[in-house]
Design a protein around this motif. Structure first.
Motif, PDB file in Angstrom:
ATOM      1  N   LEU A 140     -92.372  21.361  63.685  1.00 18.49           N
ATOM      2  CA  LEU A 140     -92.059  22.671  64.276  1.00 18.49           C
ATOM      3  C   LEU A 140     -91.388  22.494  65.641  1.00 18.49           C
ATOM      4  O   LEU A 140     -91.899  21.799  66.518  1.00 18.49           O
ATOM      5  CB  LEU A 140     -93.347  23.499  64.434  1.00 18.49           C
ATOM      6  N   ARG A 141     -90.240  23.143  65.777  1.00 20.52           N
ATOM      7  CA  ARG A 141     -89.525  23.100  67.051  1.00 20.52           C
ATOM      8  C   ARG A 141     -89.314  24.527  67.547  1.00 20.52           C
ATOM      9  O   ARG A 141     -88.733  25.359  66.865  1.00 20.52           O
ATOM     10  CB  ARG A 141     -88.179  22.395  66.857  1.00 20.52           C
ATOM     11  N   VAL A 142     -89.848  24.783  68.745  1.00 20.49           N
ATOM     12  CA  VAL A 142     -89.713  26.114  69.334  1.00 20.49           C
ATOM     13  C   VAL A 142     -89.041  26.008  70.701  1.00 20.49           C
ATOM     14  O   VAL A 142     -89.464  25.232  71.556  1.00 20.49           O
ATOM     15  CB  VAL A 142     -91.091  26.817  69.483  1.00 20.49           C
ATOM     16  N   ARG A 202     -98.970  31.876  68.147  1.00 19.91           N
ATOM     17  CA  ARG A 202     -97.960  32.887  67.781  1.00 19.91           C
ATOM     18  C   ARG A 202     -97.160  32.419  66.561  1.00 19.91           C
ATOM     19  O   ARG A 202     -96.795  33.209  65.703  1.00 19.91           O
ATOM     20  CB  ARG A 202     -97.014  33.142  68.961  1.00 19.91           C
ATOM     21  N   SER A 203     -96.922  31.111  66.504  1.00 17.16           N
ATOM     22  CA  SER A 203     -96.178  30.550  65.362  1.00 17.16           C
ATOM     23  C   SER A 203     -96.992  30.672  64.079  1.00 17.16           C
ATOM     24  O   SER A 203     -96.468  31.052  63.035  1.00 17.16           O
ATOM     25  CB  SER A 203     -95.851  29.074  65.611  1.00 17.16           C
ATOM     26  N   ARG A 228     -87.643  28.515  73.849  1.00 16.78           N
ATOM     27  CA  ARG A 228     -87.611  29.882  74.381  1.00 16.78           C
ATOM     28  C   ARG A 228     -86.763  29.908  75.633  1.00 16.78           C
ATOM     29  O   ARG A 228     -86.999  29.123  76.557  1.00 16.78           O
ATOM     30  CB  ARG A 228     -89.026  30.377  74.715  1.00 16.78           C
ATOM     31  N   THR A 252     -98.224  29.533  72.164  1.00 21.66           N
ATOM     32  CA  THR A 252     -97.000  29.439  71.347  1.00 21.66           C
ATOM     33  C   THR A 252     -97.326  28.953  69.935  1.00 21.66           C
ATOM     34  O   THR A 252     -96.777  29.451  68.948  1.00 21.66           O
ATOM     35  CB  THR A 252     -95.984  28.494  72.028  1.00 21.66           C
ATOM     36  N   GLN A 307     -93.612  34.146  66.238  1.00 24.30           N
ATOM     37  CA  GLN A 307     -92.817  33.301  67.121  1.00 24.30           C
ATOM     38  C   GLN A 307     -91.638  32.726  66.343  1.00 24.30           C
ATOM     39  O   GLN A 307     -91.823  32.064  65.322  1.00 24.30           O
ATOM     40  CB  GLN A 307     -93.695  32.161  67.672  1.00 24.30           C
ATOM     41  N   GLU A 308     -90.455  32.975  66.845  1.00 24.96           N
ATOM     42  CA  GLU A 308     -89.266  32.432  66.188  1.00 24.96           C
ATOM     43  C   GLU A 308     -89.213  30.913  66.405  1.00 24.96           C
ATOM     44  O   GLU A 308     -89.522  30.436  67.492  1.00 24.96           O
ATOM     45  CB  GLU A 308     -88.029  33.072  66.818  1.00 24.96           C
ATOM     46  N   ALA A 309     -88.838  30.184  65.351  1.00 24.59           N
ATOM     47  CA  ALA A 309     -88.763  28.727  65.473  1.00 24.59           C
ATOM     48  C   ALA A 309     -87.332  28.276  65.215  1.00 24.59           C
ATOM     49  O   ALA A 309     -86.592  28.920  64.480  1.00 24.59           O
ATOM     50  CB  ALA A 309     -89.696  28.071  64.472  1.00 24.59           C
ATOM     51  N   GLU A 310     -86.961  27.165  65.839  1.00 26.70           N
ATOM     52  CA  GLU A 310     -85.635  26.613  65.591  1.00 26.70           C
ATOM     53  C   GLU A 310     -85.625  25.862  64.271  1.00 26.70           C
ATOM     54  O   GLU A 310     -84.675  25.914  63.515  1.00 26.70           O
ATOM     55  CB  GLU A 310     -85.249  25.671  66.732  1.00 26.70           C
ATOM     56  N   SER A 311     -86.719  25.151  64.015  1.00 22.83           N
ATOM     57  CA  SER A 311     -86.852  24.449  62.736  1.00 22.83           C
ATOM     58  C   SER A 311     -88.314  24.138  62.469  1.00 22.83           C
ATOM     59  O   SER A 311     -89.165  24.321  63.340  1.00 22.83           O
ATOM     60  CB  SER A 311     -86.029  23.157  62.760  1.00 22.83           C
TER      61      SER A 311
END
Ligand code: ATP
Ligand code: MG
Length: 235
Positions: free
Chosen positions: A10-12, A48-49, A14, A45, A54-58
């Motif tokens: 998981l990559r977040v 939230r994921s 912000r 975070t 929470q929006e994630a990049e990948s």
């Protein structure tokens, strides 16, 4: 699947800041798992994921065999946030009935839950007049409505007196004995020993995970504060 939560790569990010560079972790079912790390290490975070806001990049997150954010998970996850989400102008009972209606829950569980968090005496009291600890317990009660399988509790014991903290940890273990999974964050290392399994977090990375005893043996330290420091120094 035997895991209640499985997070893979998981990559977040912000506002251009990398919060979780590449997180992989899994949480077994039916345990009390602690997410421990200093302020800003990414605990909220991660929660939230898992909850799916929470929006994630990948990366991928599977919660109770479904992708995080799936509609069916709504009643299966109880989320206690750091900013207590209760209505100050309603009584304890009214707050619980309100949230129970949103979930389509029955009235019986509202009474059960009031007992569980020891707020029966305060049931008719307006939430704005509750003490800090009572407010925290009311917010916790709202997370328990709907009998969720997975409870995500973001610093639920912060600011509570030691007796109340102990009572809440006892409650957490009773809930896990019923088969629920509890994922609890704290930045207080002395709560670590109350967890079945720990994830020690720093800068959005899991430094180590295992049982409190296992981590102590691995580092040769007797208290969790020293375990954490020794893990950081090895980086
Ligand atoms: N919207 C945002 N934009 C930029 N950075 C953010 C944003 N939200 C959070 N962060 C940063 O992400 C990092 C992780 O925050 P997070 O809230 O997950 O930490 P935490 O471990 O829960 O901390 P605490 O113990 O203080 O609650 C922090 O450095 C925070 O400043
Ligand atoms: Mg936080």
């Amino acid at each position: 699947m035997n895991e209640s939560v499985q997070i893979t790569n998981l990559r977040v990010v912000r506002n251009g800041k990398i919060i979780l560079p590449d997180l992989t972790m899994s949480v077994e079912r039916g345990i009390v798992a602690g997410l421990l790390g200093p302020s800003g290490s990414g605990k909220t975070t991660i929660f939230r994921s898992i909850v799916g806001v929470q929006e994630a990049e990948s990366g991928t997150i599977t919660v109770l065999d479904r992708p995080s954010g799936a509609k069916e998970l709504r009643t299966k996850i109880g989320y206690f946030t750091q900013s207590a989400s209760i209505y100050s102008d309603l009584t304890c009972l009214e707050n619980l009935h309100y949230f129970a209606r949103l979930l389509g829950d029955t009235e019986i569980s509202v009474e059960e839950i009031l007992d569980l968090v020891d707020l029966r005496r305060n049931r008719k009291q307006i939430a704005s007049s509750l003490s800090g600890g009572e407010r925290a317990r009311l917010a916790l009660a709202t997370a328990l409505l709907g009998k969720p399988e997975l409870l995500i509790l973001d610093e639920p014991t912060v600011g509570l007196d030691p007796v109340l903290r102990r009572d809440l940890w006892d409650l957490f273990h009773r809930l896990s004995d019923q088969g629920k999974t509890l994922l609890i964050s704290s930045h207080v290392m002395d709560e670590a020993d109350r967890c079945d399994v720990l994830y020690l977090l720093r800068d959005g990375k899991v430094l180590a995970n295992g049982t409190p005893q296992g981590l102590k043996e691995q580092t040769g330290k007797a208290d969790m504060e020293d375990v954490f420091i020794s893990l950081v120094e090895k980086l």
